[in-house]
Write a protein that holds these residues in place. Structure first.
Motif, PDB file in Angstrom:
ATOM      1  N   GLU A  38       4.988  -7.629   6.187  1.00 36.87           N
ATOM      2  CA  GLU A  38       4.245  -8.274   5.479  1.00 36.87           C
ATOM      3  C   GLU A  38       3.216  -8.084   4.352  1.00 36.87           C
ATOM      4  O   GLU A  38       3.153  -8.472   3.426  1.00 36.87           O
ATOM      5  N   SER A  39       2.988  -6.698   4.589  1.00 38.66           N
ATOM      6  CA  SER A  39       2.022  -5.831   3.673  1.00 38.66           C
ATOM      7  C   SER A  39       2.844  -5.731   2.147  1.00 38.66           C
ATOM      8  O   SER A  39       2.285  -6.030   1.270  1.00 38.66           O
ATOM      9  N   ARG A  40       4.362  -5.443   2.248  1.00 36.80           N
ATOM     10  CA  ARG A  40       5.000  -5.449   1.280  1.00 36.80           C
ATOM     11  C   ARG A  40       5.139  -6.900   0.346  1.00 36.80           C
ATOM     12  O   ARG A  40       5.058  -7.045  -0.687  1.00 36.80           O
ATOM     13  N   ARG A  56      13.120  -1.905   4.727  1.00 35.76           N
ATOM     14  CA  ARG A  56      12.507  -0.596   5.064  1.00 35.76           C
ATOM     15  C   ARG A  56      13.083  -0.236   6.616  1.00 35.76           C
ATOM     16  O   ARG A  56      13.705  -1.126   7.432  1.00 35.76           O
ATOM     17  N   VAL A  58       0.683 -14.892   4.826  1.00 31.58           N
ATOM     18  CA  VAL A  58       0.111 -13.489   4.737  1.00 31.58           C
ATOM     19  C   VAL A  58      -0.792 -13.064   3.932  1.00 31.58           C
ATOM     20  O   VAL A  58      -1.266 -12.056   3.623  1.00 31.58           O
ATOM     21  N   LYS A  59      -1.087 -14.255   3.025  1.00 32.36           N
ATOM     22  CA  LYS A  59      -2.090 -13.930   2.075  1.00 32.36           C
ATOM     23  C   LYS A  59      -3.523 -14.579   2.220  1.00 32.36           C
ATOM     24  O   LYS A  59      -3.337 -15.856   2.665  1.00 32.36           O
ATOM     25  N   LYS A 117       2.859  -9.292   0.592  1.00 42.08           N
ATOM     26  CA  LYS A 117       1.457  -9.315   0.033  1.00 42.08           C
ATOM     27  C   LYS A 117       1.470  -8.785  -1.344  1.00 42.08           C
ATOM     28  O   LYS A 117       1.066  -9.251  -2.363  1.00 42.08           O
ATOM     29  N   GLU A 118       1.917  -7.333  -1.305  1.00 41.68           N
ATOM     30  CA  GLU A 118       2.024  -6.617  -2.450  1.00 41.68           C
ATOM     31  C   GLU A 118       2.657  -7.120  -3.797  1.00 41.68           C
ATOM     32  O   GLU A 118       2.418  -7.157  -5.034  1.00 41.68           O
ATOM     33  N   LYS A 119       3.709  -7.981  -3.299  1.00 44.43           N
ATOM     34  CA  LYS A 119       4.647  -8.705  -4.482  1.00 44.43           C
ATOM     35  C   LYS A 119       4.027 -10.033  -4.787  1.00 44.43           C
ATOM     36  O   LYS A 119       4.746 -10.873  -5.409  1.00 44.43           O
ATOM     37  N   TYR A 140       4.710  -5.802  10.409  1.00 45.48           N
ATOM     38  CA  TYR A 140       3.456  -5.654   9.753  1.00 45.48           C
ATOM     39  C   TYR A 140       3.605  -4.872   8.363  1.00 45.48           C
ATOM     40  O   TYR A 140       2.859  -5.418   7.442  1.00 45.48           O
ATOM     41  N   ASP A 141       4.384  -3.970   8.326  1.00 47.81           N
ATOM     42  CA  ASP A 141       4.969  -3.251   7.095  1.00 47.81           C
ATOM     43  C   ASP A 141       5.613  -4.224   6.027  1.00 47.81           C
ATOM     44  O   ASP A 141       5.046  -4.317   4.841  1.00 47.81           O
TER      45      ASP A 141
END
Length: 179
Positions: A99-101, A50, A178-179, A103-105, A96-97
């Motif tokens: 970490e969000s990705r 990213r 992160v989850k 979690k999505e995976k 933070y972005d």
């Protein structure tokens, strides 16, 4: 500022990322081709790549990472922010972005290594053996080392590899659920 995926069709952006590496990691990357290759490798499957882009469309930061342990754990490597944008929240937003990705995976933990090759912590230049973990407990940030940045974002020191970069130049491992 906007955070978006780094893609193969954005050749100019790939070159901007390579330049960030060249300028931001002078001890790790010092050849143009090496930096460009690192950016290209970040586009493989099971990777996240990213970029932070300013209002003029210039890349001002980059974060990448790779999946390990069946997708449960992701290594954050590297994070780099243009020197003119450091201290303005770009790195924090990229982490933070990322970490969000993760979690999505379906990822649970993010880890990273942050080398001390220039005296940023109390571990630099020290003989860490035979009580490596005892010495690690005493770590302090003495020169704006990145481990302080990651601590502020909730990462914990989980280990150290003494002499990873030569005597007294350890790699400090950090992680965060992160989850």
């Amino acid at each position: 500022m906007q955070i978006v995926d780094l893609t193969r069709d954005a050749k100019g952006k790939m070159e901007e990322v390579a330049r960030l590496l060249l300028e931001g990691f002078t001890e790790s990357w010092n050849e143009w081709d090496e930096c460009l290759e690192e950016a290209e490798e970040s586009l493989q499957e099971e990777r996240i790549s990213r970029i932070a882009v300013n209002d003029e469309g210039r890349v001002v930061g980059w974060i990448s990472g790779v999946s390990n342990y069946g997708g449960n754990v992701w290594e954050l490597h590297p994070l780099v922010v243009h020197k003119d944008y450091q201290g303005q929240g770009v790195g924090k937003a990229l982490v933070y972005d990322f970490e969000s990705r993760v979690k999505e995976k379906g990822g649970i933990t993010v880890y990273l290594g942050t080398d001390d090759e220039s005296g940023g912590t109390t571990l630099f230049g020290q003989e860490l053996y035979p009580d490596v973990l005892g010495n690690l407990k005493q770590i302090q940030n003495i020169s704006n080392h990145p481990f302080g940045f990651y601590k502020k974002l909730g990462y914990e020191v989980v280990g150290v590899l003494p002499d990873a970069n030569g005597f007294g130049k350890p790699d400090i491992f950090m992680a965060k659920r992160v989850k």
